[in-house]
Design an enzyme around this catalytic site. Sequence first.
Site, PDB file in Angstrom:
ATOM      1  N   ASP A  55       0.811  -1.212   0.000  1.00 61.59           N
ATOM      2  CA  ASP A  55       0.000   0.000   0.000  1.00 61.59           C
ATOM      3  C   ASP A  55       0.847   1.266   0.000  1.00 61.59           C
ATOM      4  O   ASP A  55       0.457   2.282  -0.585  1.00 61.59           O
ATOM      5  CB  ASP A  55      -0.942   0.007   1.212  1.00 61.59           C
ATOM      6  CG  ASP A  55      -2.181  -0.828   0.959  1.00 61.59           C
ATOM      7  OD1 ASP A  55      -2.089  -1.763   0.148  1.00 61.59           O
ATOM      8  OD2 ASP A  55      -3.224  -0.545   1.567  1.00 61.59           O
ATOM      9  N   CYS A  94       1.034  -8.227   4.551  1.00 56.11           N
ATOM     10  CA  CYS A  94       0.584  -6.838   4.397  1.00 56.11           C
ATOM     11  C   CYS A  94      -0.918  -6.718   4.165  1.00 56.11           C
ATOM     12  O   CYS A  94      -1.617  -7.709   4.004  1.00 56.11           O
ATOM     13  CB  CYS A  94       1.408  -6.140   3.325  1.00 56.11           C
ATOM     14  SG  CYS A  94       3.121  -5.915   3.905  1.00 56.11           S
ATOM     15  N   ASP A  95      -1.348  -5.482   4.108  1.00 53.85           N
ATOM     16  CA  ASP A  95      -2.718  -5.028   4.295  1.00 53.85           C
ATOM     17  C   ASP A  95      -3.848  -5.929   3.810  1.00 53.85           C
ATOM     18  O   ASP A  95      -4.602  -6.479   4.603  1.00 53.85           O
ATOM     19  CB  ASP A  95      -2.876  -3.655   3.633  1.00 53.85           C
ATOM     20  CG  ASP A  95      -1.908  -2.646   4.219  1.00 53.85           C
ATOM     21  OD1 ASP A  95      -0.742  -3.002   4.425  1.00 53.85           O
ATOM     22  OD2 ASP A  95      -2.300  -1.507   4.464  1.00 53.85           O
ATOM     23  N   LYS A  96      -4.029  -6.055   2.508  1.00 51.63           N
ATOM     24  CA  LYS A  96      -5.195  -6.772   1.990  1.00 51.63           C
ATOM     25  C   LYS A  96      -5.002  -8.271   1.958  1.00 51.63           C
ATOM     26  O   LYS A  96      -5.951  -9.031   1.778  1.00 51.63           O
ATOM     27  CB  LYS A  96      -5.517  -6.285   0.553  1.00 51.63           C
ATOM     28  CG  LYS A  96      -6.705  -5.406   0.416  1.00 51.63           C
ATOM     29  CD  LYS A  96      -6.822  -4.339   1.479  1.00 51.63           C
ATOM     30  CE  LYS A  96      -6.001  -3.152   1.206  1.00 51.63           C
ATOM     31  NZ  LYS A  96      -4.921  -2.721   1.914  1.00 51.63           N
ATOM     32  N   CYS A 134       5.209  -2.683   7.845  1.00 47.84           N
ATOM     33  CA  CYS A 134       5.652  -1.400   8.416  1.00 47.84           C
ATOM     34  C   CYS A 134       5.328  -1.290   9.901  1.00 47.84           C
ATOM     35  O   CYS A 134       4.271  -1.714  10.364  1.00 47.84           O
ATOM     36  CB  CYS A 134       5.055  -0.250   7.622  1.00 47.84           C
ATOM     37  SG  CYS A 134       5.699  -0.180   5.937  1.00 47.84           S
ATOM     38  N   GLU A 174      -6.687   4.592  -0.352  1.00 51.94           N
ATOM     39  CA  GLU A 174      -6.284   5.163   0.933  1.00 51.94           C
ATOM     40  C   GLU A 174      -5.820   6.602   0.720  1.00 51.94           C
ATOM     41  O   GLU A 174      -5.234   6.930  -0.301  1.00 51.94           O
ATOM     42  CB  GLU A 174      -5.133   4.354   1.543  1.00 51.94           C
ATOM     43  CG  GLU A 174      -5.582   3.035   2.098  1.00 51.94           C
ATOM     44  CD  GLU A 174      -4.488   2.297   2.830  1.00 51.94           C
ATOM     45  OE1 GLU A 174      -4.840   1.383   3.593  1.00 51.94           O
ATOM     46  OE2 GLU A 174      -3.300   2.604   2.632  1.00 51.94           O
ATOM     47  N   SER A 204      -5.091   5.046   5.332  1.00 47.45           N
ATOM     48  CA  SER A 204      -4.059   4.130   5.789  1.00 47.45           C
ATOM     49  C   SER A 204      -4.104   4.070   7.306  1.00 47.45           C
ATOM     50  O   SER A 204      -4.497   5.035   7.965  1.00 47.45           O
ATOM     51  CB  SER A 204      -2.695   4.652   5.334  1.00 47.45           C
ATOM     52  OG  SER A 204      -1.660   4.023   6.044  1.00 47.45           O
TER      53      SER A 204
END
EC number: 4.2.1.9
Length: 553
Positions: free
Chosen positions: A78, A119-121, A191, A442, A468
């Site tokens: 992202d 990570c995110d998704k 992150c 985001e 985010s």
Amino acid sequence: MGSEAMKTGLEKAPHRSLLKALGLTDEEINRPLVGIVNSQNDIVPGHIHLDEIAEAVKAGVRMAGGTPLEFPAIAVCDGMAMNHLGMKYSLASRELIADSIEVMALAHAFDALVFIPNCDKVVPGMLMAAARLNLPSIFISGGPMLAGRYRGKDISVSNVFEAVGAARSGKITEEELKEIEEEACPGCGSCAGMFTANSMNCLTEVLGMALPGNGTIPAVHAARKRLAKKAGMQVMKLLEQNIRPLDIMTEGAFHNALTVDMALGCSTNTVLHLPAIAYEAGIELDLDLVNEISKKTPHLCKLSPAGEYHLQDLNEAGGIPAVMAELNKINLLDLSCITVTGKTIGENIAGKKVLRQEVIRPVENPYSSQGGLAVLWGNLAPDGAVVKKAAVAPNMLSHRGPARVFNSEEEAVEAILGQKIKPGDVIVIRYEGPKGGPGMREMLTPTSAVAGMGLDDKVALITDGRFSGATRGASIGHISPEAAEGGPLALVEEGDIIRININEGILELEVGEEELATRRSRWVPPEPKIRKGYLAKYAQLVTSANTGARLKG
């Protein structure tokens, strides 16, 4: 029936022949076949090391008598996708991940699965697949990145985004920006703050789908590899005991996840992902529940971007088991929920305690008596909007100001960096929802620019897009219905007065119903921004954010 469907009996000789083409022996073929879903790639920092995690998982599976067979899943960074066309693909990748895992797992008749996200998704996409497939499954993430160090302070990628605004407004030099850029991201891992990736990896642990430590053990620690081996061994026990995702991801488990979400001050994106995962598990999570749980859950942790601590600090403080043990002091958790350990939440957290009280505050001394997220309602958001209350300056919890209207993120960023936004303004960014974006980008660039320019405690930002986990300030997203669906956000005009009261859950446009009806009669739906490919199909099928931006059907 699992892999027996493709390897047992005379008529399956061709199938066995193809398995032997992989180099498998009869002994390996006769063991349970365990799919290792690896989202490794060379472009995402959270995923560059996942081959090492996968090898550790495979070792664990073999030690416990299974045959591991790896296949890939995609992953989007992202941070790299931010503020250009790429961000339209981030949320939309969640559905592709779930669908592609379904295809691979059922086409090859796996007996069990080990999911390796970071990570995110990727995390919610894999959890959606796990619920849909309901094969014995376990998750082991790649772990969080260590914080960077800059002039004696821990920093992460959110500091770089904010430093851009600071450099633009002359608060720091370009040389200082370059120094921050060099130091913020020291190596592999998701992150370092409580951004979306770490939020979801921590909540996977709370849901019971990952072993304790999954959310917080740093990516570079050997303990992460040891946990991966244990996950590989444990999936064989889950198969033997026939413990499946839908035994684990119950209504009580989702309530636990939302409760810990509130205590941690997680990313607002969790309110997009948890309902979508719950839907796959046959459970309806509606936004009213978010406020209901928030009202009784103390906010115990302020991790970056809301505070100075990072995931490595949370790990040192005892991790998610310590947070849950603290919440259990006031009976906020369902301790009976079964987990991938084969034990209940109650058994998992027995004897756990907080080791750094400045990182995980006691329930008697929380940052606030209510949780880190809040849902707002009103004539601007009939179906709700979401804000990370924990990262809002106290003076911005109640705000009334003029709308500054932008029909895209780019227009808003240009105005912010061009110093055209004044204290008191309410920045409105619309046509950036799941359908309108498409892909519900985001908004870290505009919110970071606002923060970097010292306006985060002076202006509000509202959008049908999303933020985010690195966003802070009075940033209200997920406004539903979105503007592209004809939601009230589409009717806002420059200078309209908008009233926000986060403590009372209010988001109101101070314009009369008659005037809004007149504006609605003039409103014309926007032309689709993308007319071909995956996103064009996605835009036709996706629902507004209050449903978790899931696809129709």
